[in-house]
Design a protein around this motif. Structure first.
Motif, short mmCIF file in Angstrom:
data_model
loop_
_atom_site.label_atom_id
_atom_site.label_comp_id
_atom_site.label_asym_id
_atom_site.label_seq_id
_atom_site.Cartn_x
_atom_site.Cartn_y
_atom_site.Cartn_z
N ALA A 266 29.05 72.94 66.63
CA ALA A 266 28.80 71.57 66.15
C ALA A 266 27.83 71.55 64.98
CB ALA A 266 28.27 70.71 67.30
N LEU A 267 26.92 72.53 64.91
CA LEU A 267 25.95 72.56 63.81
C LEU A 267 26.64 72.64 62.45
CD1 LEU A 267 23.20 74.96 65.23
CD2 LEU A 267 23.13 72.46 65.08
N GLU A 268 27.84 73.20 62.42
CA GLU A 268 28.60 73.29 61.16
C GLU A 268 29.11 71.93 60.71
OE1 GLU A 268 28.85 76.17 59.42
OE2 GLU A 268 27.48 76.94 60.95
N HIS A 269 29.03 70.93 61.58
CA HIS A 269 29.57 69.61 61.28
C HIS A 269 28.49 68.53 61.33
CE1 HIS A 269 33.82 70.95 61.54
NE2 HIS A 269 33.30 71.85 62.35
N GLY A 270 27.25 68.90 61.07
CA GLY A 270 26.19 67.91 61.05
C GLY A 270 26.45 66.84 60.00
N SER A 271 26.08 65.61 60.31
CA SER A 271 26.39 64.49 59.42
C SER A 271 25.71 64.62 58.06
CB SER A 271 26.01 63.17 60.08
OG SER A 271 24.66 63.17 60.50
N GLU A 272 24.51 65.21 58.03
CA GLU A 272 23.82 65.39 56.75
C GLU A 272 24.63 66.30 55.84
OE1 GLU A 272 19.52 67.03 55.03
OE2 GLU A 272 19.84 66.77 57.18
N ARG A 273 25.12 67.41 56.40
CA ARG A 273 25.92 68.35 55.62
C ARG A 273 27.23 67.71 55.17
NH1 ARG A 273 27.41 74.35 57.82
NH2 ARG A 273 25.15 74.47 57.65
N GLN A 274 27.89 66.98 56.06
CA GLN A 274 29.18 66.38 55.69
C GLN A 274 29.00 65.29 54.64
OE1 GLN A 274 30.51 68.92 56.86
NE2 GLN A 274 32.28 67.97 57.84
N ALA A 275 27.91 64.53 54.74
CA ALA A 275 27.67 63.49 53.73
C ALA A 275 27.42 64.10 52.36
CB ALA A 275 26.48 62.63 54.14
N ALA A 276 26.76 65.24 52.31
CA ALA A 276 26.55 65.91 51.04
C ALA A 276 27.88 66.36 50.43
CB ALA A 276 25.62 67.11 51.22
N ARG A 277 28.79 66.81 51.27
CA ARG A 277 30.12 67.20 50.78
C ARG A 277 30.89 65.98 50.28
NH1 ARG A 277 33.49 70.03 54.96
NH2 ARG A 277 34.69 70.62 53.11
N ILE A 278 30.76 64.86 51.00
CA ILE A 278 31.41 63.62 50.55
C ILE A 278 30.82 63.18 49.22
CG2 ILE A 278 31.67 61.16 51.07
CD1 ILE A 278 31.80 62.01 54.07
N LYS B 272 45.28 65.70 45.71
CA LYS B 272 44.03 64.95 45.64
C LYS B 272 43.14 65.12 46.86
CE LYS B 272 45.92 61.12 42.88
NZ LYS B 272 46.03 59.65 42.77
N THR B 273 43.65 65.76 47.92
CA THR B 273 43.00 65.68 49.23
C THR B 273 42.04 66.84 49.50
OG1 THR B 273 44.88 64.45 50.12
CG2 THR B 273 43.42 65.48 51.71
N THR B 274 40.87 66.47 49.98
CA THR B 274 39.86 67.40 50.48
C THR B 274 39.62 67.09 51.95
OG1 THR B 274 38.77 67.48 48.31
CG2 THR B 274 37.48 68.21 50.21
N VAL B 275 39.41 68.10 52.77
CA VAL B 275 39.17 67.90 54.20
C VAL B 275 37.67 67.90 54.49
CG1 VAL B 275 39.53 68.82 56.53
CG2 VAL B 275 41.40 68.87 54.85
N ILE B 276 37.17 66.75 54.93
CA ILE B 276 35.77 66.60 55.33
C ILE B 276 35.72 65.60 56.48
CG2 ILE B 276 33.40 66.09 54.62
CD1 ILE B 276 34.34 66.25 51.70
N ASP B 277 35.21 65.98 57.62
CA ASP B 277 35.06 65.01 58.70
C ASP B 277 33.76 64.24 58.53
OD1 ASP B 277 32.88 66.34 60.48
OD2 ASP B 277 34.35 67.94 60.21
N CYS B 278 33.58 63.19 59.33
CA CYS B 278 32.39 62.33 59.19
C CYS B 278 31.14 62.97 59.77
CB CYS B 278 32.64 60.98 59.86
SG CYS B 278 33.90 59.99 59.01
N GLY B 279 31.32 64.01 60.56
CA GLY B 279 30.17 64.73 61.10
C GLY B 279 29.59 64.07 62.34
N VAL B 280 28.55 64.68 62.84
CA VAL B 280 27.87 64.21 64.04
C VAL B 280 26.38 64.20 63.79
CG1 VAL B 280 27.83 66.56 65.00
CG2 VAL B 280 27.60 64.60 66.53
N ASP B 281 25.70 63.19 64.30
CA ASP B 281 24.25 63.10 64.18
C ASP B 281 23.64 64.10 65.17
OD1 ASP B 281 21.52 62.40 64.44
OD2 ASP B 281 21.93 60.34 63.82
N LEU B 282 23.15 65.19 64.65
CA LEU B 282 22.68 66.28 65.50
C LEU B 282 21.37 65.96 66.21
CD1 LEU B 282 23.52 69.22 63.08
CD2 LEU B 282 24.71 68.65 65.21
N ALA B 283 20.66 64.94 65.73
CA ALA B 283 19.43 64.53 66.41
C ALA B 283 19.75 63.61 67.58
CB ALA B 283 18.49 63.84 65.44
N VAL B 284 20.70 62.70 67.39
CA VAL B 284 21.09 61.79 68.47
C VAL B 284 21.89 62.52 69.53
CG1 VAL B 284 22.47 59.75 69.03
CG2 VAL B 284 21.01 59.75 67.00
#
Length: 343
Positions: A318-330, A146-158
């Motif tokens: 870090a750009l590969e882990h932007g919060s916008e991208r990770q939220a879309a995956r979630i 059942k498991t998918t790997v997705i981190d919460c990401g980082v706010d690249l603007a902040v």
């Protein structure tokens, strides 16, 4: 999509750094057009009854809101409350595992049984690193498929590159020599004593511990060390921007959020090789060390201080882990859960 978010950690005015990564995911999902409500615990400490109150809020919100999916951060107890709320609201359940919840399932039979029950109820599970996903599957075999790997990401603007000298002035560092920053709880798992001892061998500069915890009084006695105490989450970027190196050589780090935030600010990092950091810290962006060896941490400090600062490789990773991208995956995982339920 209507999403009910359930979490046992969530920031508030009194605890602004508590579960800030959960609020970040919530904000990004809302920005992408989803409608959210939450049932959360937004303070440290308090009565054990706070978990019962979380359950009550989750169930009541599920009945009023009618979510398409219930999304929980942390497997137990938040996931347990979310599972009951999902049943009450007739919605599928998706869980995110962060680390302590998996460690609890590994160590305690009763919590392992509760975790298995919650995972069995879930349509999908998200783990913040491959390392954590493997540990969860070993402790709770029901999670494996059942498991998918997705981190919460980082706010690249902040957490964006900024002028180091301005940042140093804002945090009060005007001295000579390297300035190393370690942000987080001052506890054994964060390996703050070995880091302080290794830094002391440099004989120059300052090591700033940005946070508080049970080892505060001990590390504060080490030469070259400054302890800030807990700071508001929106003050953390200035500290990371001021650093020559952002250090997080934890004994074990299920993911390594501060390491990622430091990289987003184009700072070279010193990170543990046990846990999540090897999955996202490339060569040239930082140095991975054996957290059990003070000698290796000292070596890592020298190597990290020799890397470019600002560090383009760190920012690029870090750009590969932007919060916008990770939220879309979630959101994609949440959507699949609702689709399976509808089918």
């Amino acid at each position: 999509m209507r999403i009910l978010l359930v979490s046992q950690m969530y920031p508030s005015a009194t605890d602004p750094d508590l579960g800030a990564f959960v609020a970040l995911v919530e904000r990004e999902l809302a920005a992408q057009g989803h409608e959210l409500r939450h049932a959360v615990i937004d303070h440290r400490g308090g009565s054990p009854m706070k978990h019962a109150r979380l359950l009550r809020r989750a169930v009541m919100t599920a009945r009023r809101f009618g979510p398409d999916v219930v999304y929980a951060h942390f497997l137990v107890p938040a996931g347990t409350a979310a599972a009951i709320a999902a049943a009450a609201g007739g919605a599928p359940l998706v869980l995110t595992a962060h680390g302590t919840d998996v460690a609890n399932a590994e160590r305690h039979a009763a919590l392992r049984a509760a975790t298995r029950a919650t995972v069995s109820r879930a349509s999908a599970v998200i783990a913040v690193s491959d390392h954590l996903a493997a540990r969860l599957a070993a402790a709770v075999p029901q999670a494996r498929e059942k498991t998918t790997v997705i981190d919460c990401g980082v706010d690249l603007a902040v957490f964006a590159p900024r002028d180091a000298q301005d940042a140093r002035a804002s945090v009060g560092w005007t001295g000579e020599g390297p300035f190393v920053v370690c942000a987080g709880t001052l506890a054994e798992r964060k390996n703050v004593l070995r880091l302080a001892d290794a830094f002391g061998r440099l004989g120059r500069g300052q090591l700033a511990f940005v946070g508080d915890g049970p080892l505060r009084d001990v590390v504060a006695t080490r030469p070259g060390v400054r302890v800030t105490g807990r700071v508001a989450h929106d003050e953390v970027p200035a500290w990371l921007a001021a650093a020559d190196v952002v250090a997080q050589p934890s004994v074990l780090e299920p993911f390594g959020q501060v390491t990622l935030e430091g990289m987003a600010m184009a700072r070279p990092v010193l990170a543990t090789r046990i846990g999540g950091p090897p999955e996202f810290v490339p060569a040239g962006a930082g140095v991975l060390v054996d957290p059990e060896s003070t000698d290796d941490i000292e070596r890592g400090l020298h190597a990290a201080l020799a890397l470019p600062c600002p560090n383009p490789a760190a920012r690029a990773a870090a750009l590969e882990h932007g919060s916008e991208r990770q939220a879309a995956r979630i959101a994609a995982v949440l959507t699949r859960a609702t689709t399976r339920r509808a089918a």
